[in-house]
Scaffold this active site. Sequence first.
Site, PDB file in Angstrom:
ATOM      1  N   ALA A  62       0.836  -1.200   0.000  1.00 49.91           N
ATOM      2  CA  ALA A  62       0.000   0.000   0.000  1.00 49.91           C
ATOM      3  C   ALA A  62       0.874   1.255   0.000  1.00 49.91           C
ATOM      4  CB  ALA A  62      -0.889   0.012   1.241  1.00 49.91           C
ATOM      5  N   ASP A  63       0.340   2.358  -0.555  1.00 51.30           N
ATOM      6  CA  ASP A  63       1.003   3.652  -0.388  1.00 51.30           C
ATOM      7  C   ASP A  63       0.091   4.531   0.468  1.00 51.30           C
ATOM      8  OD1 ASP A  63      -0.984   4.679  -2.027  1.00 51.30           O
ATOM      9  OD2 ASP A  63       0.284   4.754  -3.802  1.00 51.30           O
ATOM     10  N   SER A  64       0.515   5.773   0.682  1.00 47.45           N
ATOM     11  CA  SER A  64      -0.236   6.612   1.624  1.00 47.45           C
ATOM     12  C   SER A  64      -1.676   6.859   1.147  1.00 47.45           C
ATOM     13  CB  SER A  64       0.492   7.929   1.860  1.00 47.45           C
ATOM     14  OG  SER A  64       0.571   8.644   0.652  1.00 47.45           O
ATOM     15  N   LEU A  65      -1.858   6.927  -0.172  1.00 43.59           N
ATOM     16  CA  LEU A  65      -3.218   7.163  -0.682  1.00 43.59           C
ATOM     17  C   LEU A  65      -4.091   5.921  -0.509  1.00 43.59           C
ATOM     18  CD1 LEU A  65      -2.555   9.308  -3.877  1.00 43.59           C
ATOM     19  CD2 LEU A  65      -3.276  10.075  -1.628  1.00 43.59           C
ATOM     20  N   ASP A  66      -3.478   4.735  -0.629  1.00 44.20           N
ATOM     21  CA  ASP A  66      -4.242   3.502  -0.374  1.00 44.20           C
ATOM     22  C   ASP A  66      -4.723   3.491   1.069  1.00 44.20           C
ATOM     23  OD1 ASP A  66      -3.839   2.336  -2.912  1.00 44.20           O
ATOM     24  OD2 ASP A  66      -1.849   1.650  -2.340  1.00 44.20           O
TER      25      ASP A  66
END
Lengths: 315, 77
Positions: free
Chosen positions: B34-38
Amino acid sequence: MFHTEICDLLGIKYPIIQGGMAWVATAELVAAVSNAGGLGIIGAGNAPAEAVREEIRKTRSLTDKPFGVNVYFMSPFVDEVMKVIIEERVPVVTTGAGNPGKYIPNLKEAGIKIIPVIASVALAQRLEKMGVDAVIAEGMECGGHIGDITTMALVPQVVDAVKIPVIAAGGIADARGFLAALTLGAKGVQMGTRFICSKECTVHENYKQAVIKAGDRSTVVTGRPTGHPVRVLKNKLSRKFELLEEKGANPKEYEALGAGKLKAAVEGDAEYGSLMAGQIAGLVNEIKPVKEIIEEIVNDARVLLDGMVSGKKWR
Amino acid sequence: MEILDRVKKIIADQLGVDEDEVVPEASFIDDLGADSLDIVELIMAFEEEFDLEIPDEDAEKIKTVQDVIDYIKNHTS
């Protein structure tokens, strides 16, 4: 003409905002944009709080119009910069590279308008719930730190998902982009690259000439493996970044290579400086006064809009 | 459905990972890609599923699947 909710919200004449580019958006450029009827935004970048305070005061000495400060969330000084912004009663704050959630209550209490730059629908919705005044939906065509979605796809999806006004950014440099953004449902635009090539922008002439020289395929995205991709004009530095990527370097090596390189570009190193610019750089072919850039967009947009209906040719 | 199963389903849907990968100790960023937007999307999905408000201060502390389960257990009746 083109008076939108953003004009009322920010107390500006034209719904045109200048992106808060670190090192690039200094008091001279900011004041010129605000004086021309748009909204200038100081780029706080990684600068310490007192340097930001000086820039705010300098801007105030050059304009009595509203302006803003962009807070960059990867800066080590975010807390202090926010404090200075509140103390100095800056009218508008934009934020980038992070979630400004925890600062919103204090900024609102101080009567400061808060407009985060976002690159996804979910973050826009979440920030709307927290009470931000508008959002800047920035597509990956933009220069500097980028998201994953293009302006064309992102803007209408954000517009449909929130009730607050949306400002489009990324890939806009003339009346066509401006009008397209409004058609997608945006209530204004933010431009960065176009304003680098203004007379008032204080970056070194070499940086401006690199943007002027750029064509459609002149930008590259570096640093993807770090999770913080950055769009720059191709040069010897971007090539070095590509080589790091090929050999699977760790984030520390990227950081070491990137350190101080934006400042180097601003000071004139077009070979090994980080020349941040958007994909629209190819459309920017002339250095002009800020006032001319803004008025040309608004005037051309009107002609263009009439032409769409009457079939009359633009230019 | 158990909290764990509901959480697993949301995570698997949002991140496009196999439910078997969604073990309690899995970190969203380091293990599940995951990234921060996920993470923003995940937090919003948990809020909706469990009728919660997860403020940013709390959201920042949620790093693993177990963190989410604990949070939900402590904030729902």
